[in-house]
Design an enzyme around this catalytic site. Structure first.
Site: not given
Length: 413
Positions: A113, A115, A120, A297, A299, A304
């Site tokens: 899952h 991404k 380089d 979608h 996350k 603080d």
């Protein structure tokens, strides 16, 4: 991989496809040696086709390009799409491809899952945005709200090492002969990058080996340490018992705890699951906002004035106990402030705050359902650990013939 604070990074927040895709495609267009890309979803739509062209152009000018997609999330790519990538020299790997049975994809558990993009060994991207047109506003009311980060500095070297380790581990378990062995390998040494900014950061991953609970553990540590505020924006919110307990304790000791959850979910069951927890959270003083403009979608979270995280991990049993995930945790006041402003704007303009009085008292059936669902999630990670833990096996997309059906595992051993 050891999670450790690495100082000297420049980290930029990217919101939605409008900010994310142009930066990724521009970096690929300027790549000189190597592109490593991992994604759960790659669709053959206008975004996927643009990535397809960028990757082929990079490979044709001699850049080594490794792309890993998930066999469940990216199961519908055409033979032409895959074949033209291979002909250009792109090495496309599939994490646990599986054939459809009666039209259904059954390889749903333990997905790749993450991404991640590294170009380089100099710039990296980590977040929750897939390569699909539903991350762009012009997709319509179903367009997703999400975030990612662009990273320069010493943390990129850590991410670069991680992606190469993941490739090496996955390829070790291939049952078929690697079709690219005849090609000359471009070996890119991982060199520590110079300081590029003021942010300290770390890459935290979740796998089914040594890092089974790392992402959740870092969340709980930050929640336990919070003294002023906690803001969590997460698409799939159904965490376990200890996570919930830390949130409620934080609210009861006076921390301003705010959750931004889906009000217009892409799957109705998501909202049903989250609302089962509303009474417990609101009773402890947690504020809940439902994002109603489009499907959420994202996350991301902040605690603080310094701590923040952006990544691929939801706060549900799939992400916390089964999937392979990657988050960047950032300690930097400037980045925290930018994310805070974006989330404050979201809460003010596009969210509905859940009122405890309007929510009403739950029925006996709702109480019983909430009780069993809540304790199921508490035990779910332990039960999930009994499931077969297949190795993270990667297969080349063209393992058996030049233009095979996507996910075909046929051919000689």
């Amino acid at each position: 991989m050891s999670s450790r604070w690495i100082p000297g990074n420049d980290i930029q927040l990217l919101e939605n496809g409008e900010e994310f895709f142009p930066r990724v495609f521009a970096c690929i267009a300027n790549a000189k040696q190597e592109v490593v890309l991992e994604t759960f979803i790659l669709f053959e739509d206008k975004v996927g086709l643009q990535l397809h062209q960028a990757l082929m152009a990079a490979a044709r000018r001699g850049v080594q390009v490794d792309v890993t997609v998930d066999g469940f999330g990216s199961s519908d790519l055409s033979d032409h799409f895959i074949g033209t990538l291979a002909e250009a020299g792109v090495r496309l790997h599939v994490f646990d491809p599986g054939k459809r049975l009666l039209g259904w994809r059954w390889n749903v558990l333990r997905r790749m899952h993450r991404k991640i993009v590294v170009v380089d060994g100099h710039v990296a991207f980590v977040g929750g945005i897939n390569y699909s047109a539903d991350h762009l506003a012009d997709f319509g009311p179903e367009a997703k709200q999400d975030w990612a980060v662009e990273i320069q500095g010493p943390l990129v070297s850590e991410i670069h090492r991680f992606t190469h380790t993941a490739l090496a581990q996955g390829q070790r378990y291939q049952r078929t002969r690697q079709w690219w062995r005849s090609r000359k390998q471009v070996r890119v040494q991982t060199q520590d990058q110079p300081h590029a900014g003021e942010a300290a950061a770390m890459l935290v991953v979740r796998d089914n080996g040594d890092h089974f609970g790392d992402i959740e553990r870092h969340y709980r540590i930050a929640i336990r340490s919070a003294r002023k505020r906690i803001i969590i924006a997460n698409a799939y919110f159904f965490p376990g018992y200890r996570f919930m307990k830390e949130l409620r304790r934080a609210a009861r000791r006076g921390v301003d705890v705010r959750l931004i959850l889906q009000g217009e979910p892409d799957m109705p069951i998501v909202k049903t699951a989250a609302t089962m927890l509303y009474h417990r959270l609101l009773g402890a003083g947690v504020k809940i906002y439902e994002y109603c403009e489009k499907p959420l979608h994202g996350k991301v979270a902040l605690m603080d004035d310094e701590w923040a995280t952006v990544g691929s991990s939801n706060l549900d049993p799939l992400s916390l106990a089964l999937n392979l995930e990657a988050n960047v945790i950032i300690r930097d006041r400037a980045f925290n402030q930018v994310l805070s402003e974006r989330l404050d704007k979201l809460m003010c303009s596009s969210c509905k705050q859940i009122d405890r009085v309007e929510l009403g008292q739950p029925s006996r059936w709702q109480v019983a359902r909430s009780f069993f669902a809540y304790h199921f999630t508490r035990r779910y990670p332990g039960w999930a650990s009994w499931l077969p833990r297949h190795v993270p096996r990667l297969l080349p997309a063209l393992a058996s013939r030049l233009h095979p059906a996507y996910g075909d595992q046929g051919g000689k051993e």
